[in-house]
Structures are given as C-alpha cells and as structure tokens.
Design an enzyme around this catalytic site. Structure first.
Site, short mmCIF file in Angstrom:
data_model
loop_
_atom_site.label_atom_id
_atom_site.label_comp_id
_atom_site.label_asym_id
_atom_site.label_seq_id
_atom_site.Cartn_x
_atom_site.Cartn_y
_atom_site.Cartn_z
N ARG A 45 0.81 -1.23 0.00
CA ARG A 45 0.00 0.00 0.00
C ARG A 45 0.83 1.27 0.00
O ARG A 45 0.41 2.29 -0.54
CB ARG A 45 -0.98 -0.01 1.17
CG ARG A 45 -2.03 -1.10 1.07
CD ARG A 45 -3.10 -1.00 2.14
NE ARG A 45 -3.90 0.20 1.96
CZ ARG A 45 -3.87 1.25 2.76
NH1 ARG A 45 -3.05 1.28 3.80
NH2 ARG A 45 -4.64 2.29 2.53
N CYS A 90 14.11 -6.63 -4.48
CA CYS A 90 15.00 -5.97 -5.44
C CYS A 90 14.17 -4.96 -6.22
O CYS A 90 13.82 -5.16 -7.39
CB CYS A 90 15.62 -7.02 -6.36
SG CYS A 90 16.88 -6.36 -7.46
#
Length: 431
Positions: free
Chosen positions: A330, A361
């Site tokens: 979120r 990553c």
C-alpha cells in the site's frame, strides 16, 4: 496509542490484543500477520447495533471482504449476524467454504463473467449488485435457464467527490463502476431491469470512496440517492425497496487522524435519510452499508525482524526488514501512512529518523518514510500497526517471497489460521 487494543507490559514490550507481540514473533517467526478477533467482533457489533437503532430491524451491515478475505473471517461474520459483500468467484468460494450463509451475500464487480454469474447462482448468492446492461442481460439469461428469480441492486454513481486519493475514489461520474445518474444511463438501466421476467430489482447501490473521515459526503450521497428514488417512482412507477450506501468510513493509521465514531456517523446519516423520506413521501428503504476497512484494519498488525541498517550521511537511514511490498504494497501504491514501533522497546526515546525498507530488489519497496524510532538494531522486532485491511488481501509473491503466516488472537489465546507459504507453494501450479 492509536487503538485501545495496544498496551505495554511489565517487560516493556508492545502488546496487541493482550499478547506480547515480541513473544509471538519468536514463536511463529516473521514476517507475521496478527489478527485481533475481539476487535473485529466489537466493530461488527457497533455497526449492527447502530444501523438497527438508526434505520430499523431490517437494516444490515455487509462486511466488504476485499479488505480481508479468509475463511476464518466468514466464521466471525456468520456468528455476528452480518451480511457480506463479495467481488469475485474466489471470494464467493472462500465465504462458502467458511460456512457463511450465501443468501446474505451481495455480489459486486464491474465485469462479472458469464462463469462468475453462473457460479454465484449455483452457490446461492442472494443479491447481485448489477453494474451495466451486459451484466443485467446475462443475469436474466442465467436465471431463466435455472428457473429462478434473481434479486439485484443497480449500482449508481451519484457524482460525489469525497476528496480522497483519486485511486480509491469511485463515486464520480467518470468511473469504471456503475451507471451515472447525471447522464441518464442509470434510469435507462433501471427501466430495462424492470422488464426482465427473471430479475427482481430490489433497489440501488452507491459507493463514493474510501478512508472518509467526514459525514458530509455520505449525507450528500444519501440526499442524491433519496431524490433519485423519488424521481424513479415518479418517472418509472418503481420505488426502491432497498438502498445501499456502500462503505468508506475512515480509520486511524496515525495519531493525528480523527477517531471516527461510527455509531454517531450512522445516526447522522439516518437523520438525513428519514427527513428526506418524509419530505418526498417515501417509505424508509431497507438500509445497507458495506464496512470493510473499518471492521478489520485496527484488528491487524504486521511484525518484522530488522536486518540491514544503512545510514547515508546527509540523506537518510534505511532500516531494512524481512518483509516489504509483497506483504504490504500500500505504501508503494498509495503512499499510505502507517504507525511503526519497535515492539521490543517501544518506550525508548524515538530519536532516529528512519526509512523502513523491504527486502525486494525494487527501489520503491518501502513501508514508510520519515519514521521516528529508537536507534534500530539488527534483530529488533518492528511492528506496523493497523494492517488488517488490504495487506494480506493485496499480498503477492514478488521476488518469489512466500507470504507470511497469520495468527488469530482471542481471549488471551493465539491460533495459527493461515500457515506460512513454503517454497514448494511457489511452484505448486507450475507444470
């Protein structure tokens, strides 16, 4: 504390739902979702009581399952007498598997497939919230084939701007959801629905957005919808028996957010609707509302273990944890605010400005920026508060990271209700 189910124990540890969360992190590992069943039940009872007191005994709150859809939630909703709002065949399957009586389910969605419609009828879903003409005709066709009369509501867009984040504001005319009053499309769809022999039009639905702290947008929507009910009575000879005002009441993610009195808000909305019913000579329709976030958000917490620490002089301090955007996307999506604490030493002086970074990553994999914490150390337990809504619900396996376990807390007991995914789970469907 932003919620009354938080406390500090004699060991100086953060407690949630009466349990030491540092101990729970050690027992179950991290990342870990916690869910406070007593808090969920408290919110259900607030909505049930307030709506019946304000609107009458036939009023019913519908839990919006998109906030958190797991079997155990539907056990609670069934026991509390709630209705539910489902938005996919998968949510219908989950609710049904959780033993929820599907006649109290309302099926939403702007693009229900023929397979969705067939499956929902097969499972006995009580109401379809119809979004468009194609869906209406498909419902009629499937109901005819089954020899049933299917109850529906028409989703109407009232044109209200609740001043929320654009991505979660759905009541404006320009929306993928529903049919607009302003353009005349709502009236056209209602007229068509009234001609279908295997469809029973029960009333109208609207939803104006999410995370709304003021009552005015809801009373504005109520005024528009009651006026629309009267207009359709006069123009089409049809009076809606049911009115669903959707969800959207806000929750506290930060200390500075208002503490919303849901019962008071419902009473204020009811007063406006009753006045309008008298003014327009309408019977009070059966009222529905769809709380989701406000049922489960503050019933949730996510625990992480602090790993790498990186201070870039003149810039910021990164505090990396063993979760991130796969279990809570979120912040990356909406820059959503959260309160963050060190669970194992929450009372120490918060003197370090931190950026909480996930393990992915991905440079955008952040949980929060500008957070004041005691100087973090590797191995600390970090707690992110108010994560019951739209965290597990939106979780993914990005970077092939297994999703966390979930533990239910109730009356001092902890119960595993969702096991931690394994590496084998990640490839389970691969051929």
């Amino acid at each position: 504390m932003i919620c009354d189910n938080l406390s500090i124990n004699q060991a100086g540890h953060l407690c949630f739902g009466g349990r030491d969360v540092t101990e729970l992190a050690q027992k179950y590992g991290t990342p870990l979702y916690l869910l406070d069943e007593n808090k969920i039940r408290e919110h259900c009872r607030t909505y049930m009581s307030a709506m019946k007191q304000a609107f009458g005994s036939d009023a019913l709150p519908l839990y919006a399952g998109k906030a958190l859809c797991i079997k155990d939630i539907y056990r609670i909703m069934r026991e509390e007498g709630m209705g539910i709002d489902v938005v996919s065949s998968g949510e219908i399957y989950t609710a049904d598997a959780g033993g929820f009586p599907m006649e109290r389910a309302y099926f939403h969605g702007n693009n229900k497939t023929d397979a969705d419609i067939s499956y929902a009828m097969e499972r006995g879903v009580g109401y379809f919230v119809c979004d468009n003409e194609e869906e209406l005709l498909s419902i009629e066709c499937e109901a005819e084939a089954r020899g049933i009369i299917q109850k529906i509501l028409i989703r109407v867009t009232p044109g209200i701007d609740p001043h929320t984040h654009k991505a979660i504001s759905t009541g404006n005319v320009d929306s993928k959801f529903g049919v607009a009053i302003e353009t005349g499309q709502a009236e056209t769809l209602i007229a068509l629905a009234l001609k279908q022999p295997h469809v029973s039009l029960e009333g109208y639905h609207c939803h104006i957005g999410s995370q709304i702290f003021e009552t005015t947008p809801f009373t504005d929507a109520a005024e528009i919808m009651m006026s629309f009910i009267a207009s359709m009575r006069d123009r089409l000879g049809y009076t809606a028996k049911e009115l669903n005002l959707g969800g959207g009441m806000g929750v506290r993610y930060l200390e500075e957010h208002p503490n919303v009195d849901y019962a008071k808000n419902i009473a204020q909305i009811a007063a406006v609707i009753k006045d309008l019913a008298r003014e327009k000579q309408l019977d009070l329709p059966r009222m529905r509302m769809e709380p989701g976030r406000s049922i489960v958000a503050d019933a949730g917490m996510t625990l992480y273990t602090v790993g790498a620490l990186k201070t870039i002089p003149g810039f910021r301090t990164y505090v990396s944890v063993d979760g991130g955007m796969p279990d809570n996307p979120r912040y990356a999506l909406y820059q959503s605010p959260y309160t963050v604490l060190l669970a194992n030493r929450p009372q120490q002086t918060a003197d370090t400005v931190c950026t909480i970074a996930g393990r992915c990553c991905e440079s955008g994999d952040l949980i929060q920026e500008g957070v004041l914490l005691p100087e973090p150390k590797r191995g600390d337990v970090l707690a992110v508060l108010t994560t019951g809504a739209y965290n597990y619900a939106m979780a993914s396996n990005y970077n092939r990271i297994p999703r966390p376990a979930m533990v239910r807390l109730c009356d001092g007991q902890d119960t595993l209700i969702l096991r931690r995914e394994t590496f084998e789970d990640l490839i389970r469907n691969e051929l």
